[in-house]
Write a protein that holds these residues in place. Structure first.
Motif, PDB file in Angstrom:
ATOM      1  N   THR A  89      11.098  -1.176  -1.489  1.00 43.47           N
ATOM      2  CA  THR A  89      11.028  -2.360  -0.635  1.00 43.47           C
ATOM      3  C   THR A  89      11.964  -2.216   0.553  1.00 43.47           C
ATOM      4  N   VAL A  90      13.195  -1.817   0.295  1.00 43.54           N
ATOM      5  CA  VAL A  90      14.161  -1.647   1.380  1.00 43.54           C
ATOM      6  C   VAL A  90      13.664  -0.591   2.360  1.00 43.54           C
ATOM      7  N   ALA A  91      13.142   0.514   1.833  1.00 40.64           N
ATOM      8  CA  ALA A  91      12.614   1.575   2.696  1.00 40.64           C
ATOM      9  C   ALA A  91      11.444   1.064   3.531  1.00 40.64           C
ATOM     10  N   ALA A  92      10.565   0.275   2.904  1.00 42.78           N
ATOM     11  CA  ALA A  92       9.397  -0.243   3.620  1.00 42.78           C
ATOM     12  C   ALA A  92       9.798  -1.219   4.723  1.00 42.78           C
ATOM     13  N   LEU A  93      10.768  -2.087   4.440  1.00 45.68           N
ATOM     14  CA  LEU A  93      11.189  -3.060   5.445  1.00 45.68           C
ATOM     15  C   LEU A  93      11.946  -2.377   6.582  1.00 45.68           C
ATOM     16  N   ASN A  94      12.712  -1.346   6.258  1.00 42.41           N
ATOM     17  CA  ASN A  94      13.355  -0.562   7.318  1.00 42.41           C
ATOM     18  C   ASN A  94      12.311   0.116   8.191  1.00 42.41           C
TER      19      ASN A  94
ATOM     20  N   ARG B  45      13.038 -15.789  11.245  1.00 42.24           N
ATOM     21  CA  ARG B  45      13.757 -15.983  12.513  1.00 42.24           C
ATOM     22  C   ARG B  45      13.585 -17.404  13.036  1.00 42.24           C
ATOM     23  N   GLU B  46      12.412 -17.981  12.782  1.00 35.66           N
ATOM     24  CA  GLU B  46      12.115 -19.340  13.254  1.00 35.66           C
ATOM     25  C   GLU B  46      12.727 -20.404  12.348  1.00 35.66           C
ATOM     26  N   GLY B  47      13.383 -19.968  11.267  1.00 35.43           N
ATOM     27  CA  GLY B  47      14.011 -20.911  10.363  1.00 35.43           C
ATOM     28  C   GLY B  47      13.057 -21.609   9.419  1.00 35.43           C
ATOM     29  N   LYS B  48      11.836 -21.064   9.291  1.00 32.08           N
ATOM     30  CA  LYS B  48      10.817 -21.699   8.452  1.00 32.08           C
ATOM     31  C   LYS B  48      10.739 -21.101   7.049  1.00 32.08           C
ATOM     32  N   LEU B  49      11.421 -19.974   6.834  1.00 27.80           N
ATOM     33  CA  LEU B  49      11.293 -19.274   5.572  1.00 27.80           C
ATOM     34  C   LEU B  49      12.629 -18.638   5.180  1.00 27.80           C
ATOM     35  N   THR B  50      13.019 -18.813   3.928  1.00 29.26           N
ATOM     36  CA  THR B  50      14.149 -18.066   3.369  1.00 29.26           C
ATOM     37  C   THR B  50      13.560 -16.849   2.676  1.00 29.26           C
ATOM     38  N   SER B  51      13.939 -15.661   3.125  1.00 27.44           N
ATOM     39  CA  SER B  51      13.308 -14.432   2.635  1.00 27.44           C
ATOM     40  C   SER B  51      14.342 -13.522   1.984  1.00 27.44           C
ATOM     41  N   VAL B  52      14.085 -13.172   0.726  1.00 29.46           N
ATOM     42  CA  VAL B  52      14.973 -12.303  -0.041  1.00 29.46           C
ATOM     43  C   VAL B  52      14.154 -11.140  -0.575  1.00 29.46           C
ATOM     44  N   ALA B  53      14.640  -9.920  -0.373  1.00 26.30           N
ATOM     45  CA  ALA B  53      13.892  -8.735  -0.805  1.00 26.30           C
ATOM     46  C   ALA B  53      14.840  -7.759  -1.482  1.00 26.30           C
ATOM     47  N   GLY B  54      14.272  -6.897  -2.332  1.00 24.83           N
ATOM     48  CA  GLY B  54      15.092  -5.901  -3.001  1.00 24.83           C
ATOM     49  C   GLY B  54      14.255  -4.861  -3.701  1.00 24.83           C
ATOM     50  N   GLY B  55      14.915  -3.752  -4.075  1.00 24.92           N
ATOM     51  CA  GLY B  55      14.225  -2.621  -4.697  1.00 24.92           C
ATOM     52  C   GLY B  55      14.148  -1.473  -3.719  1.00 24.92           C
ATOM     53  N   GLY B  56      14.279  -0.245  -4.219  1.00 26.74           N
ATOM     54  CA  GLY B  56      14.345   0.931  -3.354  1.00 26.74           C
ATOM     55  C   GLY B  56      13.188   1.066  -2.384  1.00 26.74           C
TER      56      GLY B  56
ATOM     57  N   GLY C 234       0.838  -1.194   0.000  1.00 26.10           N
ATOM     58  CA  GLY C 234       0.000   0.000   0.000  1.00 26.10           C
ATOM     59  C   GLY C 234       0.872   1.243   0.000  1.00 26.10           C
ATOM     60  N   ALA C 235       0.237   2.377   0.305  1.00 23.87           N
ATOM     61  CA  ALA C 235       0.959   3.651   0.347  1.00 23.87           C
ATOM     62  C   ALA C 235       1.730   3.734   1.663  1.00 23.87           C
ATOM     63  N   PHE C 236       2.805   2.924   1.755  1.00 24.66           N
ATOM     64  CA  PHE C 236       3.497   2.715   3.028  1.00 24.66           C
ATOM     65  C   PHE C 236       4.155   3.980   3.567  1.00 24.66           C
ATOM     66  N   GLU C 237       4.338   4.993   2.709  1.00 24.81           N
ATOM     67  CA  GLU C 237       5.053   6.193   3.149  1.00 24.81           C
ATOM     68  C   GLU C 237       4.274   6.980   4.206  1.00 24.81           C
ATOM     69  N   ILE C 238       2.941   6.849   4.199  1.00 23.92           N
ATOM     70  CA  ILE C 238       2.144   7.649   5.126  1.00 23.92           C
ATOM     71  C   ILE C 238       1.174   6.768   5.919  1.00 23.92           C
ATOM     72  N   PRO C 239       1.146   6.948   7.250  1.00 23.06           N
ATOM     73  CA  PRO C 239       0.184   6.213   8.066  1.00 23.06           C
ATOM     74  C   PRO C 239      -1.218   6.783   7.862  1.00 23.06           C
ATOM     75  N   PRO C 240      -2.251   5.985   7.995  1.00 20.18           N
ATOM     76  CA  PRO C 240      -2.242   4.583   8.445  1.00 20.18           C
ATOM     77  C   PRO C 240      -2.097   3.577   7.309  1.00 20.18           C
ATOM     78  N   PHE C 241      -1.681   4.033   6.124  1.00 22.32           N
ATOM     79  CA  PHE C 241      -1.697   3.160   4.947  1.00 22.32           C
ATOM     80  C   PHE C 241      -0.437   2.321   4.806  1.00 22.32           C
ATOM     81  N   ASP C 242       0.330   2.271   5.896  1.00 21.91           N
ATOM     82  CA  ASP C 242       1.505   1.403   5.961  1.00 21.91           C
ATOM     83  C   ASP C 242       1.223   0.113   6.719  1.00 21.91           C
ATOM     84  N   ALA C 243       0.002  -0.023   7.225  1.00 23.58           N
ATOM     85  CA  ALA C 243      -0.322  -1.134   8.135  1.00 23.58           C
ATOM     86  C   ALA C 243      -0.143  -2.500   7.495  1.00 23.58           C
ATOM     87  N   ALA C 244      -0.635  -2.694   6.273  1.00 23.96           N
ATOM     88  CA  ALA C 244      -0.551  -4.014   5.637  1.00 23.96           C
ATOM     89  C   ALA C 244       0.892  -4.398   5.342  1.00 23.96           C
ATOM     90  N   THR C 245       1.651  -3.466   4.798  1.00 24.64           N
ATOM     91  CA  THR C 245       3.058  -3.749   4.494  1.00 24.64           C
ATOM     92  C   THR C 245       3.811  -4.089   5.770  1.00 24.64           C
TER      93      THR C 245
END
Length: 399
Positions: free
Chosen positions: A356-361, A343-354, A320-331
């Motif tokens: 995306t990195v900003a959203a995960l941070n 963290r539980e070792g159940k998933l290998t997770s790879v992410a990328g893109g400007g 969603g429009a993660f830059e502004i609340p409350p529209f960052d909730a789903a991301t």
């Protein structure tokens, strides 16, 4: 993918031409973000520990084959010395006398930074003569700039074919992570693709539906797919002229066995601003005078179930429009669930893109993903299934 690593090479006493990404932000001649500089430290240290002499090659800005003083790599030297904890010599040319003299004066463990490779027309033209001039300076080539691997330039492609070549530590980590995500991935595999427009990610979607088991579509792209299914989306961002294309992708996904997941509920508002009054409605009940700005909680719950049933995740773009609340909730919520499973070792997770990195941070989970690529265009082209010239040259060097 098979490629030489630093440990495969004899570097003792050798001059190692090392392509790195030093295209960092600066202000008044001072580096304002050292992230890219910090990331090359493991490669430089590995070469030094093996007895090599490190000669750094990099571009800075877009001088288009001309010398532009404001784009000189000389302004990076101080930040490099701080990151590496040693002195760094600077050669005011990338080839010719100044470069030759700087290299000739090196002892094992020394580091020399050559001037901006894009000051020379031969760089972006992938000119063999320019590449040969660079090659004449060294004994071994190491590419640690995955972010530039999608460019067939002299210092990223031609040079790798003129000297014994290997991947640096950052390149190695990128290639291993990408192979784990789409190359030799543990199935089931889920991809999350968000962003504003379907038209900018056609190649990406077409490639992914042949490679993954589940495809979660979010952001403005999801609205276009809803329109394609005959659902009204009010004033939402949507490429209505891409509806036929979206239907083709849905049909192709069905043929390949890829399940596409679209929002089942959405967060809507009448204005696009932080803190705007919003409500959650079913995806097929968007009021005509509102716009969809985020996926709803039921959608996030469904995405979480998909994550839980998969072993590998690749993520590009917010929900969603993660830059502004409350529209960052789903991301935020989906990212936190992916981080928990990782963290539980159940998933290998790879992410990328400007974005995306900003959203995960922003979600506070960047450190919990298996790997986050900061390579931008190279990461996207890899997800699109395109050959990256810099990577192909390393693979060929292994054969």
């Amino acid at each position: 993918m098979r490629f030489n690593r630093i440990e495969d090479m004899d570097l003792d006493g050798k001059v190692v031409l090392t392509r790195v990404d030093l295209n960092v932000p600066t202000e008044n001649g001072h580096v304002t973000d050292t992230t890219r500089i910090d990331k090359i430290v493991p490669t430089v240290n590995a070469i030094r520990d093996a007895g090599g002499k490190v000669v750094l090659l990099a571009h800075f800005g877009r001088p288009k084959g001309q010398r532009v003083d404001s784009m000189s790599l000389s302004q990076i030297v101080s930040a490099l010395e701080t990151a590496l904890g040693q002195s760094v010599s600077f050669a005011e040319e990338a080839v010719g006398g100044p470069a030759k003299r700087a290299v000739a004066a090196m002892a094992p463990g020394d580091v020399v930074l050559l001037e901006n490779t894009r000051f020379y027309e031969g760089e972006e033209k992938n000119d063999q003569t320019f590449a040969a001039s660079l090659a004449a300076l060294g004994d071994v080539y190491v590419n640690d700039a995955f972010s530039a691997a999608h460019r067939a330039h002299a210092s990223t492609e031609a040079l790798a074919r003129l000297l014994p070549s290997a991947a640096g530590k950052l390149m190695e980590a990128e290639l291993d992570a990408l192979d784990a995500a789409l190359g030799d991935a543990v199935r089931p595999v889920v991809a999350v693709v968000g962003g504003a427009k379907v038209s900018t990610k056609l190649d990406l979607l077409s490639n992914l539906i042949e490679k993954v088991d589940h495809l979660v579509i979010g952001g403005g792209m999801a609205n276009t797919f809803l329109v394609a299914k005959g659902i009204e989306v009010g004033n939402s961002l949507a490429e209505r002229d891409m509806a036929d294309t979206a239907r083709d992708i849905i049909a192709k996904a069905a043929d390949t066995g890829c399940t596409i997941h679209l929002p089942v509920d959405v967060v809507v508002a009448r204005e696009f601003k932080a803190g705007a009054a919003s409500e959650t409605v079913a995806a097929d009940a968007c009021p005509a005078d509102t716009m969809i700005l985020d996926a709803g909680p039921q959608t996030v719950e469904e995405i979480g179930k998909v994550f839980a049933n998969c072993r590998t995740l690749i993520w590009n773009g917010p929900l969603g429009a993660f830059e502004i609340p409350p529209f960052d909730a789903a991301t935020n919520a989906a990212a936190q669930e992916a981080a928990k499973l990782t963290r539980e070792g159940k998933l290998t997770s790879v992410a990328g893109g400007g974005d995306t990195v900003a959203a995960l941070n922003k979600a506070g989970v960047a450190g919990d993903f298996t790997f986050i690529s900061t390579a931008g265009g190279a990461f996207l082209e890899w997800m699109e299934g395109k050959d990256l010239p810099g990577v192909a040259a390393l693979a060929d060097a292994r054969q």
